[in-house]
Design an enzyme around this catalytic site. Structure first.
Site, short mmCIF file in Angstrom:
data_model
loop_
_atom_site.label_atom_id
_atom_site.label_comp_id
_atom_site.label_asym_id
_atom_site.label_seq_id
_atom_site.Cartn_x
_atom_site.Cartn_y
_atom_site.Cartn_z
N LYS A 245 0.84 -1.21 0.00
CA LYS A 245 0.00 0.00 0.00
C LYS A 245 0.87 1.25 0.00
O LYS A 245 0.60 2.21 -0.74
CB LYS A 245 -0.94 -0.01 1.21
CG LYS A 245 -2.10 -0.98 1.04
CD LYS A 245 -2.86 -1.27 2.34
CE LYS A 245 -3.85 -2.40 2.12
NZ LYS A 245 -4.49 -2.88 3.34
N GLN B 129 -5.00 -1.76 9.47
CA GLN B 129 -4.91 -3.08 8.85
C GLN B 129 -5.52 -4.15 9.77
O GLN B 129 -5.19 -4.22 10.95
CB GLN B 129 -3.43 -3.40 8.55
CG GLN B 129 -3.20 -4.69 7.80
CD GLN B 129 -3.70 -4.67 6.36
OE1 GLN B 129 -3.78 -3.62 5.72
NE2 GLN B 129 -4.07 -5.83 5.85
N ASP C 92 -11.53 2.69 3.89
CA ASP C 92 -11.89 1.27 3.79
C ASP C 92 -13.40 1.07 3.67
O ASP C 92 -13.85 0.00 3.28
CB ASP C 92 -11.45 0.54 5.09
CG ASP C 92 -10.18 -0.27 4.92
OD1 ASP C 92 -9.89 -0.71 3.79
OD2 ASP C 92 -9.48 -0.46 5.93
N1 GUN Z 1 -6.93 -6.86 5.77
C1 GUN Z 1 -7.10 -7.53 4.60
N2 GUN Z 1 -7.70 -6.74 3.69
C2 GUN Z 1 -7.91 -5.55 4.28
C3 GUN Z 1 -8.48 -4.32 3.83
O1 GUN Z 1 -8.94 -4.16 2.70
N3 GUN Z 1 -8.49 -3.34 4.76
C4 GUN Z 1 -8.01 -3.49 6.02
N4 GUN Z 1 -8.09 -2.46 6.84
N5 GUN Z 1 -7.49 -4.61 6.45
C5 GUN Z 1 -7.44 -5.63 5.59
#
Ligand code: GUN
Length: 302
Positions: A59, A103, A126
């Site tokens: 990311k 995350q 998100d």
């Molecule tokens: N863990 C796995 N995929 C995601 C996501 O799209 N967002 C977040 N915050 N955690 C994740």
């Protein structure tokens, strides 16, 4: 060796995501010109989950490549709920931060729902906050979870108008299944949500023009479940046990790809289908958040 019959077109999510990221990069540059600051995304990682470390690194790299400032906060697994909430509140107030992503999964003992609830809904790129889930369900502007929005983009790019099509979403998670069903409904498809208690699942799936599989079970959807010509979106990313030629374990989706290829009209591969879309849409949501915070109209075509 038997001959493999292939009829399905391959929906190239990797190529679509690259195009989207290029458009986001151009729009981020224009934003920076107009406001004298870059759009900013804060990513919070608690603990040392190996897969999460990889995602968070990816990311940050994608942000930098698109001209979006990335603020990484890596905290030890021993972080208390109070410490984590204090950080989230600081990021909520920080004018350099347009988007906040914590995350998941969090280490045991930290309440994920409480942390998500602490994020400013207007920075919740998100789309996990109940306010954003509510906005999606009543048709207000908010943030939509990245994976289902990426799936919708691929479907609309491939099929155009989805009006009147029968769609089956397999899986009812808050992160994928439920928002996916909502997006398809808003796009005028006729939507069925199937799940582990659905009766006659193969029959239900066989009625669908669009199948979205998001269950996390390798190869569960078989070729003879699919209506000939249907469009299949495979959200599953499952790592199989290591073998000699694949020592890290092969990645497969929730759909039996080899079988589905002979029946479907189009299908997303794993890897290279839905996966690359998630980060691209995260960048898109961050860019949109930055425009809203600056009082600017969101750029078109992203
Ligand atoms: N863990 C796995 N995929 C995601 C996501 O799209 N967002 C977040 N915050 N955690 C994740």
């Amino acid at each position: 060796m038997g001959e493999t019959v292939t009829t399905a077109a391959r929906i190239d999510g990797k190529a679509f995501a690259e195009g989207l990221r290029a458009r986001i990069g151009a729009a981020a540059a224009a934003f920076t010109q107009a406001t004298a600051r870059r759009p900013g995304l804060a990513v919070v990682l608690v603990g040392d989950d190996a897969a999460s470390q990889v995602y968070v690194g990816a990311k940050a790299k994608a942000c930098e490549a698109a001209g979006i400032a990335s603020f990484e906060h890596r905290l030890p697994a021993t972080t208390s709920a109070a410490e984590l909430l204090t950080l989230v509140e600081r990021l909520n107030r920080d004018p350099e931060v347009d988007g906040i992503l914590v995350q998941l999964p969090l280490p045991q003992g930290l309440d994920e729902q409480a942390v998500i609830a602490a994020i400013d809904p207007d920075k919740d790129v998100d789309g996990f906050h109940v306010i954003n889930a509510g906005r999606l369900s009543v048709g207000q502007e908010g943030f939509v979870p990245c994976t289902p929005l990426g799936c919708l983009m691929l479907l609309q790019d491939h099929l155009g108008d989805l009006s009147g099509l029968d769609a089956v979403v397999i899986g009812r998670s808050n992160i994928v299944g439920k928002p996916m069903a909502q997006l398809l409904t808003d796009a005028n498809a006729t939507v069925t949500i199937a799940h582990s208690r659905t009766k006659n699942l193969p029959e239900v799936v066989r009625r669908a023009d669009i199948v979205v599989a998001a269950v996390g079970r390798p190869g569960m959807v078989r070729g003879d479940w699919i209506k000939p010509g249907a469009t299949v979106i495979d959200v599953g990313i499952n790592r199989l046990a290591p073998t000699e030629d694949k020592p890290k374990g092969r990645l497969v989706g929730d759909v039996h790809y080899g079988e589905a290829l002979a029946v479907a009209g189009a299908i997303t591969p794993v890897p290279g289908g839905v996966g690359p879309m998630t980060i691209a849409v995260l960048l898109r949501n961050t860019l949109v958040a930055a425009h809203r915070h600056a009082g600017l109209d969101a750029p078109e075509g992203i």
